[in-house]
Design a protein around this motif. Structure first.
Motif, mmCIF file in Angstrom:
data_model
loop_
_atom_site.group_PDB
_atom_site.id
_atom_site.type_symbol
_atom_site.label_atom_id
_atom_site.label_comp_id
_atom_site.label_asym_id
_atom_site.label_seq_id
_atom_site.Cartn_x
_atom_site.Cartn_y
_atom_site.Cartn_z
ATOM 1 N N SER A 151 12.358 -46.638 46.432
ATOM 2 C CA SER A 151 11.267 -47.606 46.472
ATOM 3 C C SER A 151 11.766 -48.928 45.917
ATOM 4 O O SER A 151 12.954 -49.086 45.624
ATOM 5 N N GLY A 152 10.873 -49.894 45.778
ATOM 6 C CA GLY A 152 11.270 -51.197 45.264
ATOM 7 C C GLY A 152 11.668 -52.149 46.378
ATOM 8 O O GLY A 152 11.658 -51.811 47.570
ATOM 9 N N ALA A 153 12.054 -53.362 45.986
ATOM 10 C CA ALA A 153 12.324 -54.432 46.947
ATOM 11 C C ALA A 153 13.437 -54.081 47.917
ATOM 12 O O ALA A 153 13.346 -54.358 49.119
ATOM 13 N N ALA A 154 14.500 -53.456 47.428
ATOM 14 C CA ALA A 154 15.630 -53.121 48.301
ATOM 15 C C ALA A 154 15.218 -52.118 49.368
ATOM 16 O O ALA A 154 15.626 -52.227 50.533
ATOM 17 N N ALA A 155 14.414 -51.145 48.994
ATOM 18 C CA ALA A 155 13.965 -50.133 49.952
ATOM 19 C C ALA A 155 13.029 -50.752 50.993
ATOM 20 O O ALA A 155 13.124 -50.434 52.183
ATOM 21 N N VAL A 156 12.126 -51.611 50.556
ATOM 22 C CA VAL A 156 11.215 -52.278 51.494
ATOM 23 C C VAL A 156 12.003 -53.138 52.475
ATOM 24 O O VAL A 156 11.736 -53.144 53.684
ATOM 25 N N GLU A 157 13.007 -53.868 51.970
ATOM 26 C CA GLU A 157 13.836 -54.698 52.846
ATOM 27 C C GLU A 157 14.571 -53.832 53.873
ATOM 28 O O GLU A 157 14.653 -54.183 55.057
ATOM 29 N N ALA A 158 15.090 -52.697 53.441
ATOM 30 C CA ALA A 158 15.771 -51.788 54.370
ATOM 31 C C ALA A 158 14.804 -51.270 55.430
ATOM 32 O O ALA A 158 15.151 -51.150 56.612
ATOM 33 N N ALA A 159 13.576 -50.963 55.014
ATOM 34 C CA ALA A 159 12.577 -50.450 55.951
ATOM 35 C C ALA A 159 12.263 -51.470 57.036
ATOM 36 O O ALA A 159 11.980 -51.098 58.189
ATOM 37 N N GLN A 160 12.304 -52.732 56.701
ATOM 38 C CA GLN A 160 11.958 -53.780 57.667
ATOM 39 C C GLN A 160 12.993 -53.942 58.772
ATOM 40 O O GLN A 160 12.755 -54.675 59.738
ATOM 41 N N GLN A 161 14.118 -53.253 58.657
ATOM 42 C CA GLN A 161 15.182 -53.368 59.657
ATOM 43 C C GLN A 161 15.170 -52.226 60.675
ATOM 44 O O GLN A 161 16.038 -52.168 61.545
ATOM 45 N N VAL A 162 14.225 -51.308 60.568
ATOM 46 C CA VAL A 162 14.209 -50.152 61.471
ATOM 47 C C VAL A 162 12.959 -50.182 62.352
ATOM 48 O O VAL A 162 11.995 -50.887 62.067
ATOM 49 N N SER A 163 13.007 -49.393 63.412
ATOM 50 C CA SER A 163 11.851 -49.207 64.297
ATOM 51 C C SER A 163 11.797 -47.744 64.698
ATOM 52 O O SER A 163 12.836 -47.083 64.839
ATOM 53 N N ALA A 164 10.585 -47.228 64.911
ATOM 54 C CA ALA A 164 10.433 -45.808 65.237
ATOM 55 C C ALA A 164 9.242 -45.588 66.148
ATOM 56 O O ALA A 164 8.363 -46.446 66.289
ATOM 57 N N ASP A 165 9.229 -44.421 66.768
ATOM 58 C CA ASP A 165 8.097 -44.033 67.609
ATOM 59 C C ASP A 165 6.922 -43.548 66.778
ATOM 60 O O ASP A 165 5.760 -43.806 67.112
ATOM 61 N N VAL A 166 7.220 -42.822 65.700
ATOM 62 C CA VAL A 166 6.142 -42.241 64.901
ATOM 63 C C VAL A 166 6.561 -42.176 63.436
ATOM 64 O O VAL A 166 7.741 -41.970 63.124
ATOM 65 N N PHE A 167 5.599 -42.389 62.563
ATOM 66 C CA PHE A 167 5.791 -42.272 61.113
ATOM 67 C C PHE A 167 4.825 -41.236 60.592
ATOM 68 O O PHE A 167 3.620 -41.292 60.865
ATOM 69 N N PHE A 168 5.344 -40.266 59.847
ATOM 70 C CA PHE A 168 4.498 -39.280 59.184
ATOM 71 C C PHE A 168 4.332 -39.696 57.732
ATOM 72 O O PHE A 168 5.266 -39.617 56.940
ATOM 73 N N LEU A 169 3.138 -40.144 57.414
ATOM 74 C CA LEU A 169 2.809 -40.765 56.131
ATOM 75 C C LEU A 169 2.233 -39.746 55.160
ATOM 76 O O LEU A 169 1.256 -39.054 55.466
ATOM 77 N N GLY A 170 2.815 -39.681 53.979
ATOM 78 C CA GLY A 170 2.277 -38.856 52.909
ATOM 79 C C GLY A 170 1.469 -39.691 51.939
ATOM 80 O O GLY A 170 1.891 -40.785 51.549
ATOM 81 N N VAL A 171 0.296 -39.216 51.566
ATOM 82 C CA VAL A 171 -0.547 -39.881 50.577
ATOM 83 C C VAL A 171 -1.038 -38.828 49.594
ATOM 84 O O VAL A 171 -0.864 -37.626 49.817
ATOM 85 N N THR A 172 -1.654 -39.265 48.515
ATOM 86 C CA THR A 172 -2.208 -38.301 47.566
ATOM 87 C C THR A 172 -3.722 -38.232 47.634
ATOM 88 O O THR A 172 -4.325 -37.306 47.076
ATOM 89 N N GLY A 173 -4.350 -39.197 48.302
ATOM 90 C CA GLY A 173 -5.797 -39.186 48.434
ATOM 91 C C GLY A 173 -6.230 -39.610 49.825
ATOM 92 O O GLY A 173 -5.706 -40.586 50.378
ATOM 93 N N ILE A 174 -7.177 -38.854 50.416
ATOM 94 C CA ILE A 174 -7.753 -39.180 51.719
ATOM 95 C C ILE A 174 -9.258 -39.061 51.578
ATOM 96 O O ILE A 174 -9.791 -37.951 51.433
ATOM 97 N N HIS A 175 -9.936 -40.173 51.611
ATOM 98 C CA HIS A 175 -11.387 -40.166 51.370
ATOM 99 C C HIS A 175 -12.059 -41.143 52.328
ATOM 100 O O HIS A 175 -11.540 -42.252 52.541
ATOM 101 N N PRO A 176 -13.196 -40.768 52.917
ATOM 102 C CA PRO A 176 -13.838 -41.663 53.888
ATOM 103 C C PRO A 176 -14.274 -43.002 53.310
ATOM 104 O O PRO A 176 -14.425 -43.968 54.061
ATOM 105 N N GLU A 177 -14.466 -43.074 52.010
ATOM 106 C CA GLU A 177 -14.860 -44.338 51.390
ATOM 107 C C GLU A 177 -13.679 -45.021 50.700
ATOM 108 O O GLU A 177 -13.454 -46.217 50.881
ATOM 109 N N ALA A 178 -12.912 -44.292 49.921
ATOM 110 C CA ALA A 178 -11.778 -44.873 49.197
ATOM 111 C C ALA A 178 -10.572 -45.096 50.097
ATOM 112 O O ALA A 178 -9.686 -45.884 49.776
#
Length: 252
Positions: A151-178
C-alpha cells in the motif's frame, strides 16, 4: 436508567435490528441524543460497534489481523471464491485484491485456465507460483502487514500503470447505507486505484461482512458490477443491497 442498562439496550438493538438510530434510541430511553452519542462513542472505543452518521452499525469481524481472518467464515469464502472463478474468462487479465477470499480464488484457479493475474498481495502471488499457465505480476510498495498487501504512494502509482478486464475487490464492510468500507485509509486508496484500472469490479462479500461497516469508504455501489455473497438472499440487508447493485449468489 443506569449506564450499564443503556449499554445492554443499545447492544441488543444492534443485534436485533442491525443498526442503532441515535434519535430513535434517545426517544425509547427518554434521554438526549447527546447521551446516546456518548454511549456509542464508548461502545465504538471498545470495538463493539462502528459509529456512522446518525447512529451505529455492527463492526466487521473482518477487521481482525490476517491470521485471525483466515479462520473466519472459511466455508463462505470458499463459496464466494468459487463463484468469482466462474466469472474469469480464458485469456483475461484479472486484478486480485489481498485478503483471504482473494487467496481462495488464487488457490481455486483451474490448472488449465490461461490468464494474467495482477496483485499487490505477496500471499496471493505465492499461491500462484505453481500454477502451470497463469502469468503473475506483483505490484510493490510499503507492506501493510495487517492485510499482507502493498500500500502507500508507491503501490498506488504502480497500480495506475496497469489495466485489467476484472478486479475482485475485498472489503471488510458491505452495507446498503454505509456502502463498501475497509479499516485503513491507505488500503482504501489502493483499492480505489485498482478499481479504476479494471473494466469491471466485483466485490467479494462473504456473509460476515454483509450488514457490517468499517471506518473508510472505498467506492460506491454504482462503480461495481456486482457483489458476490453467500449471505441469505432472503435477508432484509441483502434485499436492500439488491436495490442498489447486482447480487451474485454464491453457491446457489
Amino acid at each position: 436508567m443506569l449506564a450499564a442498562e443503556r449499554r445492554d439496550h443499545l447492544l441488543e438493538t444492534l443485534r436485533r435490528d442491525g443498526k442503532i438510530v441515535a434519535k430513535t434510541a434517545a426517544a425509547e430511553l427518554g434521554l438526549s441524543e447527546d447521551s446516546i452519542r456518548r454511549d456509542l462513542r464508548e461502545l465504538a472505543a471498545e470495538g463493539l460497534c462502528q459509529r456512522v452518521y446518525g447512529g451505529a452499525l455492527p463492526v466487521s469481524p473482518a477487521l481482525a489481523d490476517y491470521d485471525g481472518r483466515r479462520r473466519v467464515a472459511v466455508a463462505g469464502k470458499q463459496l464466494v471464491a468459487a463463484a468469482a472463478v466462474r466469472l474469469i474468462d480464458p485469456g483475461s487479465t484479472v486484478i486480485l485484491d489481498g485478503g483471504t477470499t482473494a487467496l481462495a480464488i488464487a488457490s481455486g484457479l483451474p490448472a488449465d485456465l490461461r490468464c494474467t493475474v495482477i496483485t499487490h498481495s505477496p500471499t496471493v502471488a505465492a499461491a500462484l507460483v505453481e500454477h502451470p499457465v497463469a502469468e503473475v505480476f506483483v505490484l510493490g510498495g510499503r507492506l501493510f502487514k495487517h492485510s499482507a498487501v502493498a500500500s502507500g504512494a508507491a503501490a498506488v502509482e504502480a497500480a495506475q500503470q496497469v489495466s485489467a478486464d476484472v478486479f475482485f475487490l475485498g472489503v471488510t464492510g458491505i452495507h446498503p447505507e454505509a456502502g463498501l468500507t475497509t479499516g485503513d485509509a491507505d488500503e482504501a486508496a489502493m483499492k480505489r486505484a485498482l478499481a479504476s484500472r479494471a473494466a469491471e469490479t466485483y466485490v467479494l462479500g462473504s456473509s460476515e461482512k454483509v450488514g457490517a461497516a468499517s471506518p473508510y469508504r472505498v467506492i460506491g455501489f454504482d462503480a461495481v458490477a456486482g457483489v458476490i455473497t453467500d449471505a441469505d438472499p432472503g435477508s432484509d440487508v441483502v434485499r436492500r443491497l439488491g436495490e442498489q447493485v447486482r447480487v451474485v449468489e454464491a453457491g446457489r
